[in-house]
Design a protein around this motif. Structure first.
Motif, PDB file in Angstrom:
ATOM      1  N   SER A  23      11.140  -1.069  -1.375  1.00 25.98           N
ATOM      2  CA  SER A  23       9.705  -0.804  -1.282  1.00 25.98           C
ATOM      3  C   SER A  23       9.459   0.142  -0.119  1.00 25.98           C
ATOM      4  CB  SER A  23       8.922  -2.102  -1.083  1.00 25.98           C
ATOM      5  OG  SER A  23       7.529  -1.848  -1.112  1.00 25.98           O
ATOM      6  N   LYS A  24       8.740   1.243  -0.388  1.00 24.22           N
ATOM      7  CA  LYS A  24       8.511   2.241   0.643  1.00 24.22           C
ATOM      8  C   LYS A  24       7.161   2.041   1.323  1.00 24.22           C
ATOM      9  CE  LYS A  24      10.450   6.233   0.233  1.00 24.22           C
ATOM     10  NZ  LYS A  24      10.784   7.618  -0.112  1.00 24.22           N
ATOM     11  N   PHE A  25       6.946   2.815   2.354  1.00 23.85           N
ATOM     12  CA  PHE A  25       5.712   2.768   3.140  1.00 23.85           C
ATOM     13  C   PHE A  25       4.547   3.294   2.296  1.00 23.85           C
ATOM     14  CE2 PHE A  25       2.622   4.301   6.198  1.00 23.85           C
ATOM     15  CZ  PHE A  25       2.725   3.437   7.282  1.00 23.85           C
ATOM     16  N   GLY A  26       3.398   2.610   2.350  1.00 20.05           N
ATOM     17  CA  GLY A  26       2.205   3.087   1.642  1.00 20.05           C
ATOM     18  C   GLY A  26       1.686   2.093   0.618  1.00 20.05           C
ATOM     19  N   LYS A  27       0.763   2.542  -0.204  1.00 16.43           N
ATOM     20  CA  LYS A  27       0.142   1.676  -1.204  1.00 16.43           C
ATOM     21  C   LYS A  27       1.161   1.275  -2.268  1.00 16.43           C
ATOM     22  CE  LYS A  27      -3.932   1.381  -4.205  1.00 16.43           C
ATOM     23  NZ  LYS A  27      -5.116   2.102  -4.743  1.00 16.43           N
ATOM     24  N   ARG A  28       1.103   0.019  -2.692  1.00 18.87           N
ATOM     25  CA  ARG A  28       2.058  -0.470  -3.687  1.00 18.87           C
ATOM     26  C   ARG A  28       1.439  -1.609  -4.499  1.00 18.87           C
ATOM     27  NH1 ARG A  28       6.108  -4.558  -0.289  1.00 18.87           N
ATOM     28  NH2 ARG A  28       4.442  -5.816   0.604  1.00 18.87           N
ATOM     29  N   THR A  29       2.044  -1.890  -5.656  1.00 18.99           N
ATOM     30  CA  THR A  29       1.666  -3.020  -6.497  1.00 18.99           C
ATOM     31  C   THR A  29       2.939  -3.797  -6.839  1.00 18.99           C
ATOM     32  OG1 THR A  29      -0.213  -1.832  -7.446  1.00 18.99           O
ATOM     33  CG2 THR A  29       0.604  -3.729  -8.667  1.00 18.99           C
ATOM     34  N   TYR A  30       2.891  -5.127  -6.675  1.00 15.09           N
ATOM     35  CA  TYR A  30       4.068  -5.944  -6.952  1.00 15.09           C
ATOM     36  C   TYR A  30       3.624  -7.331  -7.407  1.00 15.09           C
ATOM     37  CZ  TYR A  30       3.113  -8.036  -2.371  1.00 15.09           C
ATOM     38  OH  TYR A  30       2.522  -8.666  -1.308  1.00 15.09           O
ATOM     39  N   THR A  31       4.577  -8.127  -7.883  1.00 14.37           N
ATOM     40  CA  THR A  31       4.280  -9.487  -8.349  1.00 14.37           C
ATOM     41  C   THR A  31       4.861 -10.493  -7.384  1.00 14.37           C
ATOM     42  OG1 THR A  31       4.304  -8.755 -10.658  1.00 14.37           O
ATOM     43  CG2 THR A  31       4.553 -11.113 -10.249  1.00 14.37           C
ATOM     44  N   TYR A  32       4.017 -11.445  -6.952  1.00 12.45           N
ATOM     45  CA  TYR A  32       4.453 -12.501  -6.040  1.00 12.45           C
ATOM     46  C   TYR A  32       3.907 -13.832  -6.546  1.00 12.45           C
ATOM     47  CZ  TYR A  32       5.234 -15.192  -1.771  1.00 12.45           C
ATOM     48  OH  TYR A  32       5.652 -16.143  -0.865  1.00 12.45           O
ATOM     49  N   ASN A  33       4.810 -14.788  -6.782  1.00 11.97           N
ATOM     50  CA  ASN A  33       4.435 -16.104  -7.322  1.00 11.97           C
ATOM     51  C   ASN A  33       3.611 -15.967  -8.611  1.00 11.97           C
ATOM     52  OD1 ASN A  33       5.787 -17.558  -5.396  1.00 11.97           O
ATOM     53  ND2 ASN A  33       3.987 -17.953  -4.122  1.00 11.97           N
ATOM     54  N   GLY A  34       4.018 -15.008  -9.459  1.00 11.16           N
ATOM     55  CA  GLY A  34       3.352 -14.821 -10.745  1.00 11.16           C
ATOM     56  C   GLY A  34       2.051 -14.051 -10.691  1.00 11.16           C
ATOM     57  N   LYS A  35       1.652 -13.601  -9.504  1.00 10.65           N
ATOM     58  CA  LYS A  35       0.393 -12.869  -9.369  1.00 10.65           C
ATOM     59  C   LYS A  35       0.661 -11.407  -9.040  1.00 10.65           C
ATOM     60  CE  LYS A  35      -2.318 -16.816  -7.702  1.00 10.65           C
ATOM     61  NZ  LYS A  35      -3.167 -17.330  -6.581  1.00 10.65           N
ATOM     62  N   LYS A  36      -0.133 -10.528  -9.642  1.00  5.40           N
ATOM     63  CA  LYS A  36      -0.024  -9.104  -9.376  1.00  5.40           C
ATOM     64  C   LYS A  36      -0.842  -8.773  -8.126  1.00  5.40           C
ATOM     65  CE  LYS A  36      -0.108  -4.719 -11.893  1.00  5.40           C
ATOM     66  NZ  LYS A  36      -0.480  -4.054 -13.175  1.00  5.40           N
ATOM     67  N   ILE A  37      -0.192  -8.164  -7.154  1.00  5.26           N
ATOM     68  CA  ILE A  37      -0.830  -7.880  -5.870  1.00  5.26           C
ATOM     69  C   ILE A  37      -0.757  -6.384  -5.568  1.00  5.26           C
ATOM     70  CG2 ILE A  37      -0.726  -8.290  -3.371  1.00  5.26           C
ATOM     71  CD1 ILE A  37       0.541 -11.004  -4.009  1.00  5.26           C
ATOM     72  N   THR A  38      -1.858  -5.800  -5.136  1.00  2.00           N
ATOM     73  CA  THR A  38      -1.881  -4.418  -4.669  1.00  2.00           C
ATOM     74  C   THR A  38      -2.265  -4.433  -3.195  1.00  2.00           C
ATOM     75  OG1 THR A  38      -2.478  -3.519  -6.839  1.00  2.00           O
ATOM     76  CG2 THR A  38      -2.944  -2.145  -4.929  1.00  2.00           C
ATOM     77  N   ASP A  39      -1.448  -3.800  -2.358  1.00  2.00           N
ATOM     78  CA  ASP A  39      -1.748  -3.756  -0.936  1.00  2.00           C
ATOM     79  C   ASP A  39      -1.181  -2.481  -0.331  1.00  2.00           C
ATOM     80  OD1 ASP A  39       0.989  -4.136  -0.679  1.00  2.00           O
ATOM     81  OD2 ASP A  39       0.851  -6.129   0.218  1.00  2.00           O
ATOM     82  N   TYR A  40      -1.278  -2.381   0.983  1.00  3.05           N
ATOM     83  CA  TYR A  40      -0.695  -1.246   1.709  1.00  3.05           C
ATOM     84  C   TYR A  40       0.485  -1.774   2.497  1.00  3.05           C
ATOM     85  CZ  TYR A  40      -0.646   3.426   3.687  1.00  3.05           C
ATOM     86  OH  TYR A  40      -0.302   4.726   4.005  1.00  3.05           O
ATOM     87  N   HIS A  41       1.639  -1.170   2.293  1.00  3.99           N
ATOM     88  CA  HIS A  41       2.879  -1.644   2.885  1.00  3.99           C
ATOM     89  C   HIS A  41       3.150  -0.877   4.174  1.00  3.99           C
ATOM     90  CE1 HIS A  41       7.458  -2.363   2.488  1.00  3.99           C
ATOM     91  NE2 HIS A  41       6.887  -3.471   2.902  1.00  3.99           N
ATOM     92  N   TYR A  42       3.174  -1.592   5.299  1.00  5.27           N
ATOM     93  CA  TYR A  42       3.307  -0.940   6.600  1.00  5.27           C
ATOM     94  C   TYR A  42       4.751  -0.921   7.088  1.00  5.27           C
ATOM     95  CZ  TYR A  42      -1.760  -1.060   6.743  1.00  5.27           C
ATOM     96  OH  TYR A  42      -3.089  -0.871   6.448  1.00  5.27           O
ATOM     97  N   GLY A  43       5.653  -0.492   6.233  1.00  2.00           N
ATOM     98  CA  GLY A  43       7.054  -0.402   6.617  1.00  2.00           C
ATOM     99  C   GLY A  43       7.899  -0.035   5.419  1.00  2.00           C
TER     100      GLY A  43
END
Length: 209
Positions: A23-43
């Protein structure tokens, strides 16, 4: 500092073929515990194929802080005063192997990749900040330049070889800027690519500290 340089520094005693960017730095979408999450990845995230890999300091520094929380899991900040930056390693498999205030260098094992906190698999989340700043930086944009000091007078050559054209002689006790460490092995030496007085060339690194 490109991501391959980052990998070599942080995983310097590990098999890099098993370390991948997940996963790269910046905006991303991923699945965690069955939920789709969009956030900004700071690393940047580096996966290690389900196995805990050793993590090392990138140069001489000091452990600034260690801790644990629900999101980042076990984590450590390392301050590199000579570079002006701090690195942040999180999701470690267990508490860091070094304590706050400890002096570290490139041979210091500080912890292992894990999946503590909010993590979908075994990996390292790597973050960077300028010392004194609260702003996260993309590791690829961190302009780290390492200074090395000559332990003897040595020749800088145009190619990484004793037969390479001599560009100049660097006196003992002078600082050079490391461009690529361990660039090549040839003629019984390991060669670094360095810069000195605005000239770039190659030197046998046994004469650098």
């Amino acid at each position: 500092m490109n991501l391959n340089q980052v990998r070599k520094l942080i995983f310097n005693k590990e098999n890099l073929t098993a370390v991948s960017i997940t996963s790269k730095f910046g905006k991303r979408t991923y699945t965690y515990n069955g939920k789709k999450i969009t956030d900004y990845h700071y690393g940047e995230d580096f996966g290690t194929k389900g196995k805990g890999y050793g993590l090392y300091a990138i140069t001489d520094g000091e452990v600034y802080k260690v801790g644990k929380d629900n999101q980042s899991g076990n984590w450590i900040y390392i301050k590199y005063s000579s570079l002006g930056y701090m690195s942040f390693y999180c999701h470690l498999s267990k508490a860091p192997l070094v304590k706050k205030g400890a002096k570290v260098n490139t041979n210091t094992l500080v912890g292992y990749t894990g999946k503590t906190g909010q993590a979908t698999g075994v990996h390292l989340h790597l973050g960077f900040k300028k010392i004194g700043s609260n702003t996260w930086l993309d590791p690829e944009d961190v302009p780290i330049k390492f200074a090395r000091t000559t332990t003897d007078a040595l020749n800088m050559r145009k190619t990484a070889s004793t037969s390479g054209k001599k560009l100049l002689t660097i006196p003992k006790g002078k600082q050079v800027t490391e461009v690529i460490r361990n660039y090549k092995k040839a003629n019984g030496y390991t060669w670094d690519k360095v810069k000195y007085n605005d000239i770039t060339g190659y030197v046998a690194n046994k004469y650098l500290k």
